[in-house]
Design an enzyme around this catalytic site. Sequence first.
Site, PDB file in Angstrom:
ATOM      1  NE  ARG A 104     -11.540  -7.026   5.526  1.00  0.00           N
ATOM      2  CZ  ARG A 104     -12.229  -7.326   6.868  1.00  0.00           C
ATOM      3  NH1 ARG A 104     -13.520  -7.568   7.258  1.00  0.00           N
ATOM      4  NH2 ARG A 104     -11.368  -6.878   7.893  1.00  0.00           N
ATOM      5  CB  THR A 108     -15.430   1.048   4.263  1.00  0.00           C
ATOM      6  OG1 THR A 108     -14.669   0.489   3.460  1.00  0.00           O
ATOM      7  CG2 THR A 108     -15.320   2.551   4.220  1.00  0.00           C
TER       8      THR A 108
END
Length: 208
Positions: A104, A108
Site C-alpha cells: 500500500r 493514498t
Amino acid sequence: MNANLTVLDHPLARQALAELRDKETGPEVFRLVTRQVTTLLAIEATRDLCTRTCRIETPLEPAEAEVLDERLVVVPILRAGLGMLDSVVQLFPSVTVGYLGLERDEETAQASVYYSKLPIVRGRTVLLVDPMLATGGSACHALADITAHDPARVLLLCIVAAPEGVRAVNEQFPAAAIFTAALDRELNDRKYILPGLGDFGDRLYGTL
Ligand code: PRP
Ligand code: URA
C-alpha cells in the site's frame, strides 16, 4: 453485515487477538501468536474440504477411513502474509505455495503489485492469506490475479477485517469466502483499522 464472512468464535482466538492488539507485544510473541491464530483460521476455513473413503488395516482389523481428496494452494500476500504461511503448511504438508507481493502506498493507501509467482491454480482450492483486510484493495488485487487462473474456489484468511474491506471483497468477488478472527469497527483517515493492531508487517518483523 450479511456477507460471505465467517468470524472465528473461539476463546483461543480472542486471547490471541488480545496479545496481537497490545502495543507492548514484541515481534517474538507476535509471530508465535500469529501462527496460533492462523491454525485456528485454517481449520475453520477447511472444514468442508472433500475427502474420499479408503481401506486401511488397523492393528486389529481392516477398516474404512477417510483421507483428504483436494489439492490445495496457499498464497501469502507479502510481506505480512508470510507470518501465516507456516501454519498452513504444517496442517497441509503437500500444499503448493504461490507468492503475491503487494504494497500500500503510505499516502493514498492504494495497493500495487511488485511480485507475482503462482503455481498451478486451475481447479484447486486456494487459501489466500493476509492478516489485515482494511480497504480491501490488496485482497481484491490478489483475488483478480488468482481468479484469472480459474481456481475451484478461494478462501481468504485474515486476522483482522474492517467492514469496508469485507464489503469491497464481497462486491467484487462474491464467491470468495472470508474467514477472520475479528471484524473491527472502521478505518481511520489513514485507512488503518480501528481498534486494529497497527501495521501488521512492522509489528511482525520489528520494522517500526
Ligand atoms: C498490509 C496488509 C495488507 C494490506 C491491507 O500490507 O498486510 O496486505 O496492508 O490493506 P488494504 O486492505 O487497504 O489493501 P502493507 O501494504 O502494509 O505491506 P506489508 O505487508 O509489506 O507491510
Ligand atoms: N495494514 C495494516 O498492517 N494495518 C492496518 O490497520 C491496515 C492495513
